[in-house]
Write an enzyme that holds these catalytic residues in place. Sequence first.
Site, PDB file in Angstrom:
ATOM      1  N   GLU A 133      -2.912  -7.459  -7.800  1.00 33.59           N
ATOM      2  CA  GLU A 133      -1.720  -7.825  -8.788  1.00 33.59           C
ATOM      3  C   GLU A 133      -1.279  -6.784  -9.522  1.00 33.59           C
ATOM      4  O   GLU A 133      -0.826  -6.861 -10.884  1.00 33.59           O
ATOM      5  CB  GLU A 133      -2.276  -9.071  -9.529  1.00 33.59           C
TER       6      GLU A 133
ATOM      7  N   GLY B  26       2.845  -1.376   4.591  1.00 36.01           N
ATOM      8  CA  GLY B  26       3.600  -0.141   4.220  1.00 36.01           C
ATOM      9  C   GLY B  26       4.105  -0.349   2.699  1.00 36.01           C
ATOM     10  O   GLY B  26       4.938   0.479   2.294  1.00 36.01           O
TER      11      GLY B  26
HETATM   12  C1  LIG Z   1      -8.966  -8.098  -2.139  1.00 35.05           C
HETATM   13  C2  LIG Z   1      -7.582  -8.094  -2.236  1.00 35.05           C
HETATM   14  C3  LIG Z   1      -6.728  -9.334  -2.321  1.00 35.05           C
HETATM   15  C4  LIG Z   1      -5.392  -9.189  -2.484  1.00 35.05           C
HETATM   16  N1  LIG Z   1      -4.506 -10.333  -2.559  1.00 35.05           N
HETATM   17  C5  LIG Z   1      -3.219 -10.326  -2.277  1.00 35.05           C
HETATM   18  C6  LIG Z   1      -2.397 -11.406  -2.336  1.00 35.05           C
HETATM   19  O1  LIG Z   1      -3.044 -12.630  -2.503  1.00 35.05           O
HETATM   20  N2  LIG Z   1      -1.029 -11.313  -2.196  1.00 35.05           N
HETATM   21  C7  LIG Z   1      -0.307 -10.174  -1.982  1.00 35.05           C
HETATM   22  O2  LIG Z   1       0.810 -10.362  -1.920  1.00 35.05           O
HETATM   23  N3  LIG Z   1      -1.163  -9.043  -1.983  1.00 35.05           N
HETATM   24  C8  LIG Z   1      -2.443  -9.018  -2.196  1.00 35.05           C
HETATM   25  N4  LIG Z   1      -3.175  -7.959  -2.476  1.00 35.05           N
HETATM   26  C9  LIG Z   1      -2.660  -6.652  -2.259  1.00 35.05           C
HETATM   27  C10 LIG Z   1      -2.656  -5.682  -3.631  1.00 35.05           C
HETATM   28  O3  LIG Z   1      -1.658  -6.420  -4.442  1.00 35.05           O
HETATM   29  C11 LIG Z   1      -2.288  -4.428  -3.390  1.00 35.05           C
HETATM   30  O4  LIG Z   1      -3.342  -3.702  -2.550  1.00 35.05           O
HETATM   31  C12 LIG Z   1      -1.749  -3.510  -4.368  1.00 35.05           C
HETATM   32  O5  LIG Z   1      -0.658  -4.046  -4.939  1.00 35.05           O
HETATM   33  C13 LIG Z   1      -1.978  -2.086  -4.211  1.00 35.05           C
HETATM   34  O6  LIG Z   1      -1.113  -1.723  -3.165  1.00 35.05           O
HETATM   35  P1  LIG Z   1      -1.524  -0.913  -1.957  1.00 35.05           P
HETATM   36  O7  LIG Z   1      -3.019  -1.308  -1.580  1.00 35.05           O
HETATM   37  O8  LIG Z   1      -0.683  -0.547  -0.813  1.00 35.05           O
HETATM   38  O9  LIG Z   1      -1.772   0.563  -2.774  1.00 35.05           O
HETATM   39  P2  LIG Z   1      -0.699   1.680  -2.972  1.00 35.05           P
HETATM   40  O10 LIG Z   1       0.538   1.032  -3.632  1.00 35.05           O
HETATM   41  O11 LIG Z   1      -0.510   2.561  -1.680  1.00 35.05           O
HETATM   42  O12 LIG Z   1      -1.237   2.496  -4.043  1.00 35.05           O
HETATM   43  C14 LIG Z   1      -2.390   3.560  -3.861  1.00 35.05           C
HETATM   44  C15 LIG Z   1      -2.643   4.344  -5.044  1.00 35.05           C
HETATM   45  O13 LIG Z   1      -1.450   4.941  -5.630  1.00 35.05           O
HETATM   46  C16 LIG Z   1      -1.072   4.649  -6.772  1.00 35.05           C
HETATM   47  N5  LIG Z   1       0.405   4.423  -6.829  1.00 35.05           N
HETATM   48  C17 LIG Z   1       1.233   3.862  -6.162  1.00 35.05           C
HETATM   49  N6  LIG Z   1       2.530   3.956  -6.722  1.00 35.05           N
HETATM   50  C18 LIG Z   1       2.410   4.692  -7.859  1.00 35.05           C
HETATM   51  C19 LIG Z   1       3.272   4.867  -8.771  1.00 35.05           C
HETATM   52  N7  LIG Z   1       4.672   4.643  -8.905  1.00 35.05           N
HETATM   53  N8  LIG Z   1       2.640   5.610 -10.163  1.00 35.05           N
HETATM   54  C20 LIG Z   1       1.460   5.856  -9.948  1.00 35.05           C
HETATM   55  N9  LIG Z   1       0.423   5.687  -9.254  1.00 35.05           N
HETATM   56  C21 LIG Z   1       1.047   5.087  -8.186  1.00 35.05           C
HETATM   57  C22 LIG Z   1      -1.685   3.281  -6.982  1.00 35.05           C
HETATM   58  O14 LIG Z   1      -1.924   2.738  -8.416  1.00 35.05           O
HETATM   59  C23 LIG Z   1      -3.088   3.523  -6.038  1.00 35.05           C
HETATM   60  O15 LIG Z   1      -4.134   3.989  -6.901  1.00 35.05           O
HETATM   61  C24 LIG Z   1      -4.876  -7.969  -2.285  1.00 35.05           C
HETATM   62  C25 LIG Z   1      -5.360  -6.917  -2.279  1.00 35.05           C
HETATM   63  C26 LIG Z   1      -6.949  -7.080  -2.153  1.00 35.05           C
HETATM   64  C27 LIG Z   1      -7.672  -5.499  -1.950  1.00 35.05           C
END
Ligand SMILES: Cc1cc2nc3c(=O)[nH]c(=O)nc-3n(C[C@H](O)[C@H](O)[C@H](O)COP(=O)(O)OP(=O)(O)OC[C@H]3O[C@@H](n4cnc5c(N)ncnc54)[C@H](O)[C@@H]3O)c2cc1C
Length: 390
Positions: free
Chosen positions: A373, A139
């Site tokens: 990141e 979430g």
């Molecule tokens: C292969 C992989 C490795 C990862 N490794 C790690 C790790 O080691 N440690 C860790 O903690 N996390 C890790 N992550 C998590 C990663 O950092 C998150 O997936 C990322 O930060 C995006 O979060 P979300 O997937 O929840 O997307 P969301 O935050 O739900 O975003 C979905 C879309 O909405 C857009 N969006 C959201 N908020 C805004 C805003 N305020 N303004 C404009 N656009 C917005 C985003 O740009 C995106 O296009 C990893 C993810 C993957 C896929």
Amino acid sequence: MSVAEVGAAIPPLTALTEDERMFQTSVRQFARDRIRPHVREMDEAGVFRKELIREFFELGLMGIEIPEEYGGQGGTFFQAVLAVEELSAVDPSAGVIVDVQNTICNNALLRWATPDQKAKYLQRLSSNTVASYALSEAGSGSDAFAMATRAEDRGDHFVLNGRKLWITNAAESGLFLLFANANPEAGYRGVTAFLIERDFPGFSVGKKEDKLGLRASSTCELILDNCRVPRENVMGEVGKGYKIAIETLNEGRIAIGAQMIGLARGALEAAIGYARERKQFGKPIGDFQAVQFDLAKMAVDLEAARLLVYNAARLRDAGLPFLTEAAMAKYYSSEIAERVASKAIEVHGGVGITKDYPVEKLYRDAKIGRIYEGTSNIQLLTIAKKLLGR
Ligand SMILES: Cc1cc2nc3c(=O)[nH]c(=O)nc-3n(C[C@H](O)[C@H](O)[C@H](O)COP(=O)(O)OP(=O)(O)OC[C@H]3O[C@@H](n4cnc5c(N)ncnc54)[C@H](O)[C@@H]3O)c2cc1C
């Protein structure tokens, strides 16, 4: 000052010191000799070979900035960036393993761990223990501090409950830098950083994701079910974990830029090699000006991105502000990586989308650069805040 004197005082961004050049050459050689033969098989299996991770440790690639007294290389952040770039030119999954270890986890311990924590963990991190950084949850991604994982203060220990998602290196890691909220009423000011060992009671690594790209790099769920963490494993102050989380990511994303320029270089090199060999209409396709222009544009994109990444890394090592430059480097290099890899497939024609050539994998691997990141939108927000003085 003469031009030569200025050049010596302020060297060009891509000029490397003798040490940096030697380091770069040795990592490049290692990537080509030891990793390249296994790239396809690791991608298909979705598993990174354990013996290669052992070799990362033996070569000092898992403790680049860790001081020699803890068994590290006593190197620079810039060297970590070079390592990630070189590994990623062959396999971006290798790049991200070294990236998370050095530029996020080791880096955070070097800055915020107590002397006891350093004594306990830095030696392990430079010699045999892979680390993960666990912030994201189902979430809470971009809105990372909306995390639901809770830490309850029980005096000499904390009890953690919740789940983390998307955690890189988790299948291999022995140590997890994990964030939980110890005071939800205080919002982000409750976020606290914990050092969690894999065998702490109540901690387990859950489902591993089956991904489009970066398949050999493990990405897993973490489960905290009444996980007992000794108080001495709080890193930094209780309630100050948000600062650790933000500042480590600010630095880490420079190395994601390095991963992306490495990837783009791998794709460009493959395209150049193919353009020299493949003949159509009685001559190599590299003799056609349209193909030459494609290659030239890819090289320009790559060089521009490399300058952004190197500049951000050099600023960081110089102790100068680098936040906006890091966001620009990550944003731009992930954009050009996807473009260059896509174009490299086109230069290959039909074979470009087969697994017999490396470019289709690099194209798949590029996609993640704009997501983890901090997504591209989040980088643009950081840049825009600076522009508007917010
Ligand atoms: C292969 C992989 C490795 C990862 N490794 C790690 C790790 O080691 N440690 C860790 O903690 N996390 C890790 N992550 C998590 C990663 O950092 C998150 O997936 C990322 O930060 C995006 O979060 P979300 O997937 O929840 O997307 P969301 O935050 O739900 O975003 C979905 C879309 O909405 C857009 N969006 C959201 N908020 C805004 C805003 N305020 N303004 C404009 N656009 C917005 C985003 O740009 C995106 O296009 C990893 C993810 C993957 C896929």
